[in-house]
Design a protein around this motif. Structure first.
Motif, PDB file in Angstrom:
ATOM      1  N   THR B 239       0.821  -1.203   0.000  1.00  0.00           N
ATOM      2  CA  THR B 239       0.000   0.000   0.000  1.00  0.00           C
ATOM      3  C   THR B 239       0.855   1.254   0.000  1.00  0.00           C
ATOM      4  O   THR B 239       0.479   2.256  -0.600  1.00  0.00           O
ATOM      5  N   ALA B 240       1.992   1.203   0.660  1.00  0.00           N
ATOM      6  CA  ALA B 240       2.832   2.406   0.725  1.00  0.00           C
ATOM      7  C   ALA B 240       3.289   2.805  -0.676  1.00  0.00           C
ATOM      8  O   ALA B 240       3.232   3.977  -1.065  1.00  0.00           O
ATOM      9  N   GLU B 241       3.710   1.796  -1.474  1.00  0.00           N
ATOM     10  CA  GLU B 241       4.193   2.106  -2.819  1.00  0.00           C
ATOM     11  C   GLU B 241       3.045   2.642  -3.675  1.00  0.00           C
ATOM     12  O   GLU B 241       3.206   3.613  -4.422  1.00  0.00           O
ATOM     13  N   LEU B 242       1.868   2.006  -3.560  1.00  0.00           N
ATOM     14  CA  LEU B 242       0.723   2.445  -4.357  1.00  0.00           C
ATOM     15  C   LEU B 242       0.314   3.871  -3.976  1.00  0.00           C
ATOM     16  O   LEU B 242       0.020   4.698  -4.833  1.00  0.00           O
ATOM     17  N   ALA B 243       0.309   4.147  -2.686  1.00  0.00           N
ATOM     18  CA  ALA B 243      -0.070   5.484  -2.229  1.00  0.00           C
ATOM     19  C   ALA B 243       0.896   6.519  -2.799  1.00  0.00           C
ATOM     20  O   ALA B 243       0.487   7.597  -3.233  1.00  0.00           O
ATOM     21  N   GLU B 244       2.154   6.160  -2.816  1.00  0.00           N
ATOM     22  CA  GLU B 244       3.164   7.076  -3.337  1.00  0.00           C
ATOM     23  C   GLU B 244       2.927   7.342  -4.827  1.00  0.00           C
ATOM     24  O   GLU B 244       3.013   8.474  -5.294  1.00  0.00           O
ATOM     25  N   LEU B 245       2.603   6.272  -5.565  1.00  0.00           N
ATOM     26  CA  LEU B 245       2.315   6.432  -6.990  1.00  0.00           C
ATOM     27  C   LEU B 245       1.094   7.336  -7.198  1.00  0.00           C
ATOM     28  O   LEU B 245       1.065   8.174  -8.092  1.00  0.00           O
ATOM     29  N   MET B 246       0.067   7.137  -6.360  1.00  0.00           N
ATOM     30  CA  MET B 246      -1.163   7.907  -6.503  1.00  0.00           C
ATOM     31  C   MET B 246      -0.939   9.388  -6.276  1.00  0.00           C
ATOM     32  O   MET B 246      -1.486  10.230  -6.978  1.00  0.00           O
ATOM     33  N   VAL B 247      -0.156   9.695  -5.248  1.00  0.00           N
ATOM     34  CA  VAL B 247      -0.005  11.088  -4.840  1.00  0.00           C
ATOM     35  C   VAL B 247       1.206  11.726  -5.508  1.00  0.00           C
ATOM     36  O   VAL B 247       1.259  12.929  -5.691  1.00  0.00           O
ATOM     37  N   GLY B 248       2.188  10.902  -5.855  1.00  0.00           N
ATOM     38  CA  GLY B 248       3.367  11.445  -6.502  1.00  0.00           C
ATOM     39  C   GLY B 248       4.440  11.838  -5.515  1.00  0.00           C
ATOM     40  O   GLY B 248       5.439  12.446  -5.867  1.00  0.00           O
ATOM     41  N   ARG B 249       4.221  11.525  -4.250  1.00  0.00           N
ATOM     42  CA  ARG B 249       5.257  11.776  -3.243  1.00  0.00           C
ATOM     43  C   ARG B 249       4.938  10.899  -2.049  1.00  0.00           C
ATOM     44  O   ARG B 249       3.873  10.285  -1.984  1.00  0.00           O
ATOM     45  N   THR B 250       5.843  10.864  -1.086  1.00  0.00           N
ATOM     46  CA  THR B 250       5.609  10.038   0.086  1.00  0.00           C
ATOM     47  C   THR B 250       4.493  10.639   0.931  1.00  0.00           C
ATOM     48  O   THR B 250       4.443  11.840   1.138  1.00  0.00           O
ATOM     49  N   VAL B 251       3.569   9.775   1.350  1.00  0.00           N
ATOM     50  CA  VAL B 251       2.461  10.246   2.174  1.00  0.00           C
ATOM     51  C   VAL B 251       2.685   9.793   3.595  1.00  0.00           C
ATOM     52  O   VAL B 251       2.893   8.618   3.850  1.00  0.00           O
ATOM     53  N   GLY B 252       2.662  10.728   4.494  1.00  0.00           N
ATOM     54  CA  GLY B 252       2.813  10.360   5.890  1.00  0.00           C
ATOM     55  C   GLY B 252       1.471  10.428   6.585  1.00  0.00           C
ATOM     56  O   GLY B 252       0.601  11.188   6.173  1.00  0.00           O
ATOM     57  N   GLN B 253       1.288   9.637   7.592  1.00  0.00           N
ATOM     58  CA  GLN B 253       0.097   9.800   8.421  1.00  0.00           C
ATOM     59  C   GLN B 253       0.301  11.065   9.237  1.00  0.00           C
ATOM     60  O   GLN B 253       1.412  11.368   9.639  1.00  0.00           O
ATOM     61  N   ALA B 254      -0.773  11.813   9.449  1.00  0.00           N
ATOM     62  CA  ALA B 254      -0.648  12.952  10.342  1.00  0.00           C
ATOM     63  C   ALA B 254      -0.189  12.413  11.695  1.00  0.00           C
ATOM     64  O   ALA B 254      -0.669  11.377  12.147  1.00  0.00           O
ATOM     65  N   GLU B 255       0.768  13.109  12.269  1.00  0.00           N
ATOM     66  CA  GLU B 255       1.314  12.633  13.538  1.00  0.00           C
ATOM     67  C   GLU B 255       0.208  12.626  14.583  1.00  0.00           C
ATOM     68  O   GLU B 255      -0.454  13.623  14.836  1.00  0.00           O
ATOM     69  N   ARG B 256      -0.002  11.459  15.163  1.00  0.00           N
ATOM     70  CA  ARG B 256      -1.082  11.365  16.130  1.00  0.00           C
ATOM     71  C   ARG B 256      -0.499  11.614  17.511  1.00  0.00           C
ATOM     72  O   ARG B 256       0.306  10.833  18.004  1.00  0.00           O
ATOM     73  N   PRO B 257      -0.892  12.709  18.133  1.00  0.00           N
ATOM     74  CA  PRO B 257      -0.290  13.004  19.426  1.00  0.00           C
ATOM     75  C   PRO B 257      -0.796  12.035  20.489  1.00  0.00           C
ATOM     76  O   PRO B 257      -1.855  11.442  20.335  1.00  0.00           O
ATOM     77  N   ALA B 258      -0.008  11.886  21.526  1.00  0.00           N
ATOM     78  CA  ALA B 258      -0.430  11.037  22.629  1.00  0.00           C
ATOM     79  C   ALA B 258      -1.730  11.605  23.191  1.00  0.00           C
ATOM     80  O   ALA B 258      -2.007  12.795  23.068  1.00  0.00           O
ATOM     81  N   GLN B 259      -2.525  10.754  23.783  1.00  0.00           N
ATOM     82  CA  GLN B 259      -3.804  11.169  24.356  1.00  0.00           C
ATOM     83  C   GLN B 259      -3.582  12.387  25.250  1.00  0.00           C
ATOM     84  O   GLN B 259      -2.826  12.340  26.209  1.00  0.00           O
ATOM     85  N   SER B 260      -4.243  13.480  24.882  1.00  0.00           N
ATOM     86  CA  SER B 260      -4.077  14.673  25.689  1.00  0.00           C
ATOM     87  C   SER B 260      -4.896  14.503  26.978  1.00  0.00           C
ATOM     88  O   SER B 260      -5.703  13.600  27.101  1.00  0.00           O
ATOM     89  N   VAL B 261      -4.653  15.395  27.878  1.00  0.00           N
ATOM     90  CA  VAL B 261      -5.387  15.340  29.143  1.00  0.00           C
ATOM     91  C   VAL B 261      -6.871  15.538  28.825  1.00  0.00           C
ATOM     92  O   VAL B 261      -7.236  16.457  28.091  1.00  0.00           O
TER      93      VAL B 261
END
Lengths: 324, 517
Positions: B239-261
């Motif tokens: 999926t990572a390679e396919l996603a890259e082909l689709m978007v034309g660059r590396t796609v990162g997941q939005a950084e998920r912060p630790a559970q906030s208070v």
């Protein structure tokens, strides 16, 4: 024979005569609108048909030539409407209104040019009109109590076009609900994309819908001027096309309920003059104007959703755009 | 039978496209596309929204005429000019928006265009019998006399597939078929598609969901900006390679912060029951609590009460039973609150249908950016172009809205940029409560990233967010807690940490049970 029975027969007979053009126009609207094309131009087609029929009958002396001219005039306007709405995806209400205005003006202008008679056509003689047809055995059966007079007075003795009007209802029903053409036509009025995707061209279907509407309005037009009446009078359609549109909505785009709506409106039209000056208990003198307003008032009440909902064909008024 | 008897020329692809180009106005939807779809296989076509997948499918099915290019079907040159041509060559299509007449029965829909005679009665018995045998053969049971309007979406899709097979389709194209399905129904669909393949049929699956491609397709073609940018065997890619082909660059997941208070509760709803004007029960006894700095996601198949819940909380429809507590106010049937009042109390709303309810499309973007915020439009009752421009410019910069011209009408922006205009308007102040409906529907992957990052940033700043989405991936990526709705009820609320798509899917269909959280 009791007086009331004769009165009743006379009222029903009048209802049939006044409802006939409504039925033809309403069936015309039904076929057109079931295909997805709004037909507010019923009035215009009716008027143009009425004029063409009277003019042709006057010039040739034949009611059949009159009928042919009426069909041609009405179909021509229907095709103008189709060209604007189907080929050019125009606004259907605007195109319909244009048809009405065009007919209103053209009939008077052409009538003046041809006959110099103040926008009328000369009065037609009996042989230039469709006259009453006496059905077989009508006279023999007249003396049979109740049913005999019903047959002789109500069923027999109308002109050809009244019978055509009543016959158009089962015919339209059969065409739309029992044939391949009808299934496709109704689908074009509900979901034209589905028709297109099934490999059937939508425009051709809708053209056939407005064409049939033109033919039926043509019959109604001929009825007004060379069957019911004896010549063309300016603005002689007098809102019957709009009344038929109201009946179409009142009958929810279904042939049998639409027929009943037309009969109801015809009945109101028949009794209105008879109620002139009559003093009803409690109510007092009947305001005749109020009776004539009833069909429209009832349609408005229906549209407001008081007797359940009138659901039009879903793609009604929506041009079919293939590429977007 | 529909699926055998096709020409078995070994080596010929089922469909071969060469140099297909299609332009809509200024948009080049398909740019010199070459495509080979192998016989007897399930082939995927993936790409972002607007990559040109649906256009390509419509060209193969004859709905659009290509400006240039050629097509071969089963090795023969096949100029397909209309769906009738495509049907004659054995191509069938299941459209994203179903092409069914809702007021017709299943049988009438199937026979439309193939009635078997001028009178409907002539072909009916035969069609009924053929339909029944097709249904049995492919496990596509459906009542032929049911009105399509009364069928749930899953069944409507079956009717679409049946309709195509009934027309003798050997090559079946499905355009985004799983968008409206539960995970369970999706699995069933895939079983059906594998059955069609095993019977010798060819299936073309158009989707933007990589997981589905990996699950069911043997080969996959990737589209980007109207071009074909790659072709892979699914066994040899990920999926990572396919996603890259689709978007034309590396796609990162939005950084998920630790559970906030976990913050304090800001909005509470209890016992919310709501009927539509037609009298249908849409919400039953719904209760929920939104807390500051937390995202509560509502999962469910669309049409299970999520939209009604958003309308109720935003004030668009009145509370009938139960009550809502928000910012010190208690809102119930006797004490209603208008949308304006709710906004004044600190509520922001990103509606699910941005084109109809989020924007006035013919209006300029800067005018759209002040809708519901009259104080930004100009002094007093007047509007001022300068004031609106001054308001819109920083928003455009912050959300990277393109083209960066607030004077353009909203209709002139792409789906993703339209959504950014709505988000920019609603995110401008930090609302106490944000109702977020389908924030990334129809938005390309690159923009999804930006939107997710903004949502998470807003949460960090203390907003309580109610996220309604039909994309489970999105919910799992953003939510702190997940509330599953089914049939207008809350089927359960679970913490997002540890929740799986499978578990949520079961709850959506009412099969699973959820623990209270």
């Amino acid at each position: 024979m009791p007086e009331v029975w004769i009165d009743m027969l006379a009222v029903l007979d009048g209802t049939a005569r006044l409802a006939a053009p409504l039925i033809l126009c309403a069936m015309a609207g039904l076929v057109s609108e079931r295909s997805g094309i709004v037909d507010i131009g019923l009035e215009g087609k009716l008027l143009a048909g009425a004029f063409a029929a009277a003019a042709a009958a006057t010039l040739t002396g034949s009611p059949w030539a009159g009928l042919a001219a009426s069909l041609a005039a009405s179909v021509m306007l229907a095709l103008v409407h189709g060209f604007a709405c189907i080929t050019h995806r125009g606004e259907q209400i605007v195109s319909g209104v244009a048809v009405n205005i065009l007919a209103l003006g053209m009939t008077v202008v052409v009538a003046n040019a041809l006959f110099r008679h103040g926008g009328h056509t000369p009065a037609l003689g009996a042989h230039e009109r469709f006259s009453a047809i006496s059905l077989p055995l009508a006279e023999t059966l007249r003396e049979v109590p109740a049913l005999g007079s019903l047959y002789a007075e109500l069923v027999s003795g109308h002109n050809l076009l009244v019978y055509a009007a009543f016959l158009s209802v089962p015919l339209v029903w059969w065409l739309l609900w029992r044939t391949r053409f009808g299934l496709r036509l109704r689908a074009a009025g509900e979901m034209p994309e589905a028709v297109d995707s099934a490999g059937v061209p939508v425009s051709a279907l809708r053209y056939r819908g407005v064409l049939i509407a033109g033919l039926l309005c043509g019959l109604a037009g001929a009825y007004l001027s060379i069957a019911h009446g004896a010549g063309f009078v300016r603005e002689m359609s007098a809102g019957k096309g709009f009344l038929a549109l109201a009946a179409l909505i009142f009958g929810r785009w279904k042939p049998l309920p639409v027929l009943f709506a037309c009969l109801l409106f015809g009945l109101l039209d028949t009794v209105a003059p008879r109620l002139q000056g009559v003093d009803l208990p409690l109510v007092g003198p009947v305001p005749v104007a109020l009776v004539s307003v009833l069909p429209y008032a009832m349609t408005v009440v229906l549209l407001a959703g008081f007797f359940g909902r009138a659901v039009p064909p879903r793609a009604l008024g929506r041009p079919f755009v293939k590429e977007h | 039978m529909a699926l055998d008897g096709g020409p078995e020329q070994a080596g010929h692809p089922a469909v071969r496209l060469r140099g297909v180009t299609k332009r809509f106005g200024a948009v080049l939807a398909n740019d010199d596309v070459d495509l080979d779809i192998p016989q007897g296989a399930i082939h995927g076509i993936i790409g972002e929204n607007g990559a040109g997948k649906s256009t390509l499918a419509s060209i193969i099915y004859g709905l659009y005429a290509p400006d240039r290019g050629s097509m071969e079907i089963d090795g023969e040159a096949a100029p397909v000019r209309s769906p009738a041509d495509a049907i004659a060559r054995g191509v069938g299509m299941v459209h994203q928006h179903f092409m069914l007449v809702p007021t017709f029965t299943v049988l009438e829909n199937i026979m439309l265009g193939m009635e078997g005679g001028f009178l409907l009665g002539q072909g009916e018995a035969d069609i009924r019998a053929r339909l029944a045998s097709l249904s049995r053969q492919h496990g596509l049971e459906v009542d032929p006399d049911a009105l399509v309007d009364d069928l749930p979406v899953g069944l409507r899709q079956r009717v679409e597939i049946l309709r195509a097979l009934f027309r003798g389709a050997r090559i079946l194209i499905l355009d985004e078929p799983t968008g409206v399905l539960t995970p369970d129904e999706t699995d069933q669909l895939f079983t059906i598609l594998r059955g069609i393949r095993d019977a010798g049929g060819t299936v073309v699956l158009i989707t933007h969901k990589l997981r589905e491609v990996m699950a069911v397709c043997g080969t996959v073609s990737v589209m980007r900006h109207g071009r074909m940018v790659g072709r892979r065997e699914t066994a040899e890619t990920n999926t990572a390679e396919l996603a890259e082909l689709m978007v034309g660059r590396t796609v990162g997941q939005a950084e998920r912060p630790a559970q906030s208070v976990v913050g304090t509760p800001v909005l509470r709803g209890a016992g919310l029951t709501w009927r539509s004007p037609g009298g249908t029960l849409r919400l039953r006894e719904v209760g929920l609590e939104l807390r500051a700095g937390e995202i509560l996601a509502v999962a469910g198949v669309s049409g299970n009460g999520q939209s009604e819940l958003l309308d109720l909380l935003s004030g668009l429809s009145g509370v009938q039973e139960g009550h809502v507590e928000f910012a010190g106010r208690r809102i119930d049937a006797a004490h209603p609150a208008t949308p304006a009042e709710m906004r004044a109390l600190g509520l922001a709303h990103v509606p699910e249908d941005r084109q109809r309810r989020g924007l006035v499309l013919p209006f300029e973007a800067r005018e759209n950016a002040v809708l519901g915020r009259p104080e930004k439009a100009g002094p007093g009752p007047w509007t001022s172009a300068a004031a609106m421009q001054a308001h819109a410019e920083p928003l455009f910069a912050r959300f990277d809205i393109r083209p960066p011209d607030p004077k353009l009408p909203a209709a002139g922006f792409s789906g993703g940029n339209q959504q950014k205009i709505v988000l920019a308007r609603e995110f401008d102040t930090v609302p106490a409560v944000l109702l977020l409906g389908q924030p990334t529907r129809g938005v390309d992957i690159g923009t999804v990233e930006t939107i997710h990052a903004e949502v998470l940033a807003l949460k960090e700043r203390g907003s309580a967010i109610l996220l309604v989405s039909t994309e489970l991936d999105e919910i799992l990526a953003l939510a702190d807690r997940i509330m599953v709705m089914n049939g207008g009820r809350v089927a359960g609320t679970v913490p997002a940490a540890g929740a799986t798509a499978r578990q949520l899917g079961l709850m959506m269909t009412g099969a699973g049970d959820g623990a209270a959280a």
